[in-house]
Scaffold this motif. Structure first.
Motif, PDB file in Angstrom:
ATOM      1  N   GLN A  63     -36.900 -73.714  69.892  1.00  0.00           N
ATOM      2  CA  GLN A  63     -36.658 -72.596  68.989  1.00  0.00           C
ATOM      3  C   GLN A  63     -36.496 -73.128  67.570  1.00  0.00           C
ATOM      4  OE1 GLN A  63     -33.845 -69.776  70.470  1.00  0.00           O
ATOM      5  NE2 GLN A  63     -33.326 -68.996  68.439  1.00  0.00           N
ATOM      6  N   PHE A  89     -39.849 -64.126  66.771  1.00  0.00           N
ATOM      7  CA  PHE A  89     -39.402 -65.332  67.451  1.00  0.00           C
ATOM      8  C   PHE A  89     -40.147 -66.519  66.834  1.00  0.00           C
ATOM      9  CE2 PHE A  89     -39.326 -61.726  70.279  1.00  0.00           C
ATOM     10  CZ  PHE A  89     -38.065 -61.779  70.858  1.00  0.00           C
ATOM     11  N   SER A 101     -41.055 -70.594  67.082  1.00  0.00           N
ATOM     12  CA  SER A 101     -41.096 -71.811  67.893  1.00  0.00           C
ATOM     13  C   SER A 101     -41.497 -72.981  67.003  1.00  0.00           C
ATOM     14  CB  SER A 101     -42.108 -71.671  69.037  1.00  0.00           C
ATOM     15  OG  SER A 101     -41.763 -70.614  69.904  1.00  0.00           O
ATOM     16  N   GLU A 148     -39.187 -57.114  65.889  1.00  0.00           N
ATOM     17  CA  GLU A 148     -38.558 -58.351  66.334  1.00  0.00           C
ATOM     18  C   GLU A 148     -39.461 -59.552  66.027  1.00  0.00           C
ATOM     19  OE1 GLU A 148     -36.344 -58.139  70.139  1.00  0.00           O
ATOM     20  OE2 GLU A 148     -37.405 -56.243  70.443  1.00  0.00           O
ATOM     21  N   GLU A 177     -42.859 -69.010  75.425  1.00  0.00           N
ATOM     22  CA  GLU A 177     -41.707 -68.441  76.122  1.00  0.00           C
ATOM     23  C   GLU A 177     -41.226 -69.386  77.219  1.00  0.00           C
ATOM     24  OE1 GLU A 177     -41.038 -64.680  79.057  1.00  0.00           O
ATOM     25  OE2 GLU A 177     -41.518 -64.189  76.972  1.00  0.00           O
ATOM     26  N   THR A 193     -39.377 -72.420  75.447  1.00  0.00           N
ATOM     27  CA  THR A 193     -38.165 -72.191  74.649  1.00  0.00           C
ATOM     28  C   THR A 193     -37.171 -71.238  75.315  1.00  0.00           C
ATOM     29  OG1 THR A 193     -39.118 -70.285  73.488  1.00  0.00           O
ATOM     30  CG2 THR A 193     -39.526 -72.480  72.551  1.00  0.00           C
ATOM     31  N   GLN A 243     -37.358 -68.107  74.922  1.00  0.00           N
ATOM     32  CA  GLN A 243     -37.271 -66.919  74.077  1.00  0.00           C
ATOM     33  C   GLN A 243     -37.835 -65.712  74.833  1.00  0.00           C
ATOM     34  OE1 GLN A 243     -39.587 -68.603  70.851  1.00  0.00           O
ATOM     35  NE2 GLN A 243     -37.785 -68.767  69.558  1.00  0.00           N
ATOM     36  N   ILE A 270     -39.777 -63.202  74.719  1.00  0.00           N
ATOM     37  CA  ILE A 270     -40.867 -62.509  74.022  1.00  0.00           C
ATOM     38  C   ILE A 270     -41.410 -61.371  74.880  1.00  0.00           C
ATOM     39  CG2 ILE A 270     -43.112 -62.804  72.914  1.00  0.00           C
ATOM     40  CD1 ILE A 270     -42.376 -65.788  72.535  1.00  0.00           C
TER      41      ILE A 270
END
Length: 306
Positions: free
Chosen positions: A237, A212, A214, A210, A287, A290, A292, A294
């Protein structure tokens, strides 16, 4: 069983612990501050065996399928320093740390991340060479102990930043005429100078399969400290070109890292540069800004155990 090792009050470790709790995953949390209550029996042979005990809790090392490790230097813990660097308590803390680090290298469990995989971060020049070998650009760089060479580099580029050569965290600062009086100090400390690349910062977190992205909007030389100077900071993001993403993922895999934070910048002409691969990223900063997930991705990685 999943081992979490570090300081209980540290946000990244706490976020992963909560994510594992939401999945009802079995966790053994080893708090470094509890070193006086912790014992490790480690047997090395055809198999790595032993028992880890902390207070009333214990776990057989063979039962651990994965581990997320964020240990700090035991000698710097207040509990160890208050006991005296030469005392038995501090000696116990450092022996325990060394033994656990040895186990993380030898165990067949998934370790996020093994010390050997993180070692490249101890040398910025070596890591930069790895980054370039995967076709990812880095800013033009000078590492020197010669004040005259540093001045020539500054005159060539007009705008230059300086930072630590080692893995020790340092604040990235812009070099200018106000630093001339201290420039002689680099004769005793190799220092890294880089051309200043004006543009937009990005942080790529890679967690197993995975990822992510930013995007950071800031007017500070080092956006991590923008709040200290009242500078602008917005994190949202973002996205990366597929080719760059593929190269970063291949780089992180080559380094043997299961979880990493890659620092990137896109200049005003659209060219991409990589500054660093962080092998133990403080992802909570991103995290929290955003949203997200994580920490959930790290938890999934640990639960899968591969």
């Amino acid at each position: 069983m999943i081992l979490l090792w570090g300081l209980s009050g540290e946000t990244p470790l706490a976020l992963v612990n909560r994510a594992l709790e939401r999945q009802s995953a079995p966790v053994f949390f080893l708090d470094q501050r509890a070193f006086l209550e912790t014992e490790l029996q480690l047997t090395l042979g055809p198999r790595v065996q032993g028992t880890l005990r902390s207070g009333a809790d214990r776990v057989e090392l063979g039962e651990i399928t994965s581990a997320y490790v964020r240990p700090h230097d035991s000698r710097l813990l207040p509990e160890a320093r208050n006991a005296g660097l030469g005392g038995s308590a501090c000696s116990h803390a450092t022996r325990l740390e060394d033994s656990l680090l040895c186990w993380t290298e030898l165990t067949s469990a998934l370790v996020v991340n093994r010390p050997s995989a993180m070692a490249s971060n101890g040398s910025k020049p070596y890591q930069s060479a790895l980054i370039r070998s995967f076709g990812i650009d880095i800013p033009e760089t000078l590492i020197t102990t010669d004040p005259n060479a540093a001045l020539e580099f500054w005159e060539k580029h007009g705008s230059v930043v300086y930072k630590s050569v080692s893995g020790v965290r340092s604040i990235v600062s812009r070099f200018g005429s106000g630093h001339f009086s201290r420039l002689q100090n680099i004769a005793n400390c190799p220092t890294q100078f880089q051309e200043h690349v004006a543009g937009r910062d990005y942080r790529l977190h890679i967690v197993g399969d995975e990822y992510f992205v930013s995007e950071i909007i800031s007017d500070a030389d080092d956006y991590r400290y923008a709040s200290n100077t009242g500078g602008r900071l917005e994190i949202r993001q973002g996205s990366l070109p597929q080719d760059l993403l593929d190269r970063c993922r291949a780089l992180v895999a080559f380094m043997g890292l299961h979880f990493a934070g890659v620092d990137l910048r896109r200049n005003r002409e659209g060219k991409w540069y990589c500054f660093e691969v962080n092998p133990s990223p403080g992802f909570s900063f991103y995290e929290g800004a955003t949203g997200q997930p994580i920490s959930d991705a790290v938890a999934r990685l640990l639960i899968n155990g591969r």
